[in-house]
Scaffold this active site. Structure first.
Site, PDB file in Angstrom:
ATOM      1  N   HIS A  99       0.819  -1.211   0.000  1.00  0.00           N
ATOM      2  CA  HIS A  99       0.000   0.000   0.000  1.00  0.00           C
ATOM      3  C   HIS A  99       0.863   1.275   0.000  1.00  0.00           C
ATOM      4  O   HIS A  99       2.072   1.218  -0.187  1.00  0.00           O
ATOM      5  CB  HIS A  99      -1.003  -0.030   1.152  1.00  0.00           C
ATOM      6  CG  HIS A  99      -1.765  -1.310   1.223  1.00  0.00           C
ATOM      7  ND1 HIS A  99      -2.705  -1.674   0.284  1.00  0.00           N
ATOM      8  CD2 HIS A  99      -1.682  -2.358   2.095  1.00  0.00           C
ATOM      9  CE1 HIS A  99      -3.204  -2.869   0.576  1.00  0.00           C
ATOM     10  NE2 HIS A  99      -2.594  -3.316   1.664  1.00  0.00           N
ATOM     11  N   GLU A 136      -1.511   0.720   8.083  1.00  0.00           N
ATOM     12  CA  GLU A 136      -0.745  -0.405   7.553  1.00  0.00           C
ATOM     13  C   GLU A 136       0.402   0.075   6.667  1.00  0.00           C
ATOM     14  O   GLU A 136       1.511  -0.465   6.721  1.00  0.00           O
ATOM     15  CB  GLU A 136      -1.659  -1.324   6.748  1.00  0.00           C
ATOM     16  CG  GLU A 136      -0.945  -2.522   6.127  1.00  0.00           C
ATOM     17  CD  GLU A 136      -1.833  -3.357   5.223  1.00  0.00           C
ATOM     18  OE1 GLU A 136      -1.340  -4.388   4.709  1.00  0.00           O
ATOM     19  OE2 GLU A 136      -3.011  -2.984   5.022  1.00  0.00           O
ATOM     20  N   HIS A 191       2.828  -6.963   4.529  1.00  0.00           N
ATOM     21  CA  HIS A 191       1.493  -6.454   4.856  1.00  0.00           C
ATOM     22  C   HIS A 191       1.182  -6.706   6.322  1.00  0.00           C
ATOM     23  O   HIS A 191       1.939  -7.358   7.042  1.00  0.00           O
ATOM     24  CB  HIS A 191       0.431  -7.154   4.004  1.00  0.00           C
ATOM     25  CG  HIS A 191       0.434  -6.761   2.562  1.00  0.00           C
ATOM     26  ND1 HIS A 191      -0.385  -5.784   2.056  1.00  0.00           N
ATOM     27  CD2 HIS A 191       1.175  -7.214   1.518  1.00  0.00           C
ATOM     28  CE1 HIS A 191      -0.159  -5.653   0.756  1.00  0.00           C
ATOM     29  NE2 HIS A 191       0.782  -6.514   0.402  1.00  0.00           N
ATOM     30  N   GLU A 272       1.517 -11.459   5.986  1.00  0.00           N
ATOM     31  CA  GLU A 272       0.628 -10.642   6.814  1.00  0.00           C
ATOM     32  C   GLU A 272       1.157 -10.792   8.241  1.00  0.00           C
ATOM     33  O   GLU A 272       0.952 -11.817   8.884  1.00  0.00           O
ATOM     34  CB  GLU A 272      -0.818 -11.139   6.702  1.00  0.00           C
ATOM     35  CG  GLU A 272      -1.401 -11.098   5.301  1.00  0.00           C
ATOM     36  CD  GLU A 272      -1.936  -9.722   4.911  1.00  0.00           C
ATOM     37  OE1 GLU A 272      -1.824  -8.781   5.734  1.00  0.00           O
ATOM     38  OE2 GLU A 272      -2.456  -9.596   3.788  1.00  0.00           O
TER      39      GLU A 272
END
Length: 310
Positions: A99, A136, A191, A272
Site C-alpha cells: 500500500h 498499515e 502487509h 501478513e
C-alpha cells in the site's frame, strides 16, 4: 491487510515420510525454476469489525508493550542474529511495502482495474489500520526499511518497489513487474491484516500454480512455497508471533487472486505480519522494538531460503 493483497509411533513415522516427500518435491521445484531462470520474466478480508473485545492469544503469543515510546516487546524463542558476513553477495531481493499512505487521496487512480491474469482487480487499496489509527502503509514501509538494512549488511542487493517517493501506488501489476525486471532471487510483499478483532497471528501467502492470460506461475509456484514455509518458521522463531488462528490455523494460504503473486516470474510471497484489528497484535505492530524483530525474522527467512536452508 489480507491483501487485494504426535501421537503414536506409526503415525509419527508416517508424518516423517510425508514431510520428507514434500521437502523433496519443493527442492525439486526449486531446481526446475533455477534451470529456467534466464527466461522472461480469498477474497480479501477487508476491514473487519472494529470491536473492542478480542480473544487472548495462546501462551507466548501476546506482546506486553504498545507504542514506540518504549516498553518490552513480546518474549521470543530465538535471539536475533548479529550482522553476518556477506553471505548473500550476488543475490537480489525485492521488497514490496504494501500500500501507500497517499492512496486515500488518489481514489480514482487506485480504483482503476488492472489485469492480473485470472481476472481484473483495482490497481491498489488504501490498506487497513489499527483501531487507534496506525496505518498499515506506515508499518509496511518501516519494516521494509529495516529488512533492507539487514539484507544489505549480508551483501544482498535490495530493491524496493517504492520508497515513500510516490504520491500513490504502484499498482499491483507494476509491483510484480519490478521484481521480474530485477530478476530477483526472492521477492516479498509485506502487509498486516485487517481481520475481525478476535483473530490474531501472522500468515504467509504463496502463489498457486496458474497459467491464464498474463499469469504464469508454473515455474515459480514450487520455489515460492518453499520460500513461504521457510519464512514462516523464521518469523515465528524470532518474533514469537503465533501463526494465525484463522485461515486453517497453519499460517499458510495459497491463492490465485492476488496480482502481485499471479504476475510474478520470480519466487515471491506475501506476509501478513499480524492482525491490526486485534488489540494484542496491534500492540506488537506499533512497537518499534517488535518491528525490528519482525524485520529480523523476515531477513533470516529470506537468507535461509537463498542459502538452501530451512
Amino acid at each position: 491487510m489480507f491483501s487485494n493483497e504426535s501421537h503414536g509411533g506409526a503415525r509419527s513415522r508416517s508424518l516423517v515420510v510425508t514431510a520428507v516427500v514434500v521437502a523433496a518435491a519443493l527442492v525439486a521445484g526449486w531446481f526446475v525454476y533455477d534451470a529456467h531462470r534466464g527466461s522472461d520474466s480469498g477474497p480479501a478480508a477487508g476491514l473487519g469489525p472494529a470491536g473492542t473485545s478480542s480473544a487472548t492469544p495462546a501462551a507466548g503469543g501476546s506482546p506486553v508493550a504498545q507504542g514506540d515510546a518504549g516498553g518490552t516487546p513480546r518474549a521470543t524463542s530465538a535471539t536475533p542474529t548479529p550482522t553476518r558476513a556477506k553471505e548473500l553477495a550476488g543475490k537480489t531481493v525485492v521488497i514490496d511495502p504494501g500500500h501507500n499512505l497517499g492512496n486515500a487521496k488518489h481514489t480514482a487512480e487506485i480504483n482503476k482495474l488492472v489485469d492480473i491474469g485470472t481476472n481484473r482487480k483495482p490497481c491498489d487499496t488504501t490498506g487497513t489500520a489499527t483501531n487507534a489509527g496506525y496505518p498499515e502503509a506506515t508499518y509496511t514501509l518501516d519494516v521494509s526499511h529495516r529488512v533492507r538494512a539487514l539484507l544489505q549488511a549480508r551483501g544482498a542487493k535490495v530493491v524496493l518497489t517504492y520508497d515513500g517517493d510516490r504520491a500513490w501506488g504502484p499498482c499491483v501489476d507494476e509491483r510484480a513487474r519490478i521484481g521480474n525486471a530485477a530478476h530477483a532471487d526472492a521477492a516479498l510483499s509485506i502487509h498486516a491484516d485487517g481481520a475481525p478483532a478476535d483473530k490474531f497471528g501472522f500468515h504467509v501467502i504463496a502463489p498457486k500454480s496458474v497459467h491464464k492470460g498474463m499469469a504464469d506461475t508454473r515455474a515459480v509456484a514450487g520455489p515460492s512455497l518453499l520460500l513461504a514455509t521457510t519464512l514462516r518458521s523464521h518469523f515465528n522463531a524470532v518474533t514469537g508471533e503465533p501463526v494465525a488462528n484463522y485461515l486453517g490455523g497453519k499460517g499458510l494460504t495459497i491463492r490465485d487472486d492476488l496480482g502481485g503473486l499471479n504476475l510474478t516470474r520470480v519466487p515471491k510471497v506475501f506476509i501478513e505480519c499480524g492482525n491490526m484489528r486485534n488489540a494484542h497484535d496491534a500492540a506488537a505492530l506499533t512497537n518499534a522494538a517488535w518491528r525490528q524483530q519482525a524485520a529480523q525474522g523476515i531477513a533470516d527467512g529470506i537468507t535461509a531460503f537463498l542459502e538452501g536452508k530451512r
